[in-house]
Enzyme design. Structure first.
Site, PDB file in Angstrom:
ATOM      1  CG  HIS A 170      -2.138  -0.747   1.167  1.00 17.23           C
ATOM      2  ND1 HIS A 170      -2.721  -1.332   2.278  1.00 17.23           N
ATOM      3  CD2 HIS A 170      -2.947  -1.073   0.120  1.00 17.23           C
ATOM      4  CE1 HIS A 170      -3.821  -1.982   1.918  1.00 17.23           C
ATOM      5  NE2 HIS A 170      -3.971  -1.839   0.624  1.00 17.23           N
ATOM      6  CB  CYS A 266      -2.326   0.547   8.650  1.00 16.49           C
ATOM      7  SG  CYS A 266      -1.208   0.358   7.258  1.00 16.49           S
TER       8      CYS A 266
END
Length: 277
Positions: A170, A266
């Protein structure tokens, strides 16, 4: 002018564990987490973030161990919420409860086309120096086609960056826009054209490139709230460079969550996201 307090969404690790493998960090850690340790670390992060932002909570859904990674719920811009469409079946069960939470809380739901994978604020990061610029990571989880779709949907400039290293699956694992146009990033995570895009858009004096040891400590997976940077760990050199740019660095140990491939960023999602803020 008085600045508003940032708003951040977090989701407790009620069902967190590593029960499958969908990224390299998980490979050696299936059933290798403890509920007590993960909750203690999450509580410490929540308490730290709460000193600099208002924290809203979303309850975790049973059977969704990665739902605690709130950044992946979707992307917020103003009052618009773009839900994630997860690539892996293991995480697709998060989509309905996330959508329901944002609907209940008055957000306008804006869907991407059905055939576009997009994993929210894990891969979509707003610049904090240039108004209405969104950096989009693609190549592992999100599709390149999400870039033009998001540009149309949100009326923002989208800069697509191809992720080249599966460890940094990511964008928020290797790239963090900071206040006043600074950018914290790990250059080796990107292919050459994408690295050139970063260098074209971010002046040399505003680039804070990290070494691999800091990247592997998830230093780029940081929460930026004004001039505060909250992260798992920063080397003395990186801390010095961040402090030299005017930031206060706060470390919160999150190694339990790194077993699943995530850390501070996150575990959080900005609810008041406006490009350039």
């Amino acid at each position: 002018m008085e600045r508003t307090v940032p708003r951040v969404l977090m989701c407790p690790p009620t069902f967190f564990e590593v029960s499958y493998v969908i990224n390299p960090w998980m490979t050696d850690h299936v059933h290798d987490t403890t509920a007590e340790r993960s909750r203690r670390q999450w509580d410490a992060l929540r308490e730290t973030v709460s000193r600099h932002a208002d924290v809203a909570l979303e309850e975790a859904a049973p059977g969704q161990p990665d739902m605690t990674f709130a950044a992946n719920a979707g992307l917020v811009f103003g009052n618009t919420f773009v839900p994630s469409r997860f690539r892996y079946a293991e995480r697709q069960g998060e989509e309905a409860p996330n959508r329901a939470w944002f609907s209940r809380h008055g957000f306008d739901i804006a869907d991407l086309p059905d055939d576009v994978f997009f994993e929210g604020a894990g891969d979509g990061l707003f610049d904090r120096g240039i108004s209405r610029r969104l950096w989009l990571g693609y190549g592992h989880r999100s599709d390149a086609s999400a870039a033009p779709a998001l540009a149309r949907l949100l009326d923002v400039e989208v800069v697509p960056l191809k992720l080249a290293d599966p460890r940094f699956y990511h964008l928020d694992t290797c790239f963090c826009p900071l206040a006043d146009g600074y950018t914290l990033y790990f250059p080796a995570a990107f292919d050459a054209p994408s690295l050139a895009l970063i260098e074209r858009h971010v002046p040399p004096g505003h680039r804070i490139a990290v070494h691999e040891h800091d990247a592997l400590d998830f230093a780029c997976n940081a929460v930026n709230l004004g001039k505060v940077v909250i992260l798992n760990r920063a080397s003395p050199d990186l801390r010095s460079r961040l402090e030299g740019a005017g930031f206060m660095v706060i470390e919160v140990a999150l190694d339990e969550f790194m077993k699943s491939g995530g850390a501070a960023k996150c575990l959080t999602l900005r609810l008041d996201e406006v490009a350039g803020a």
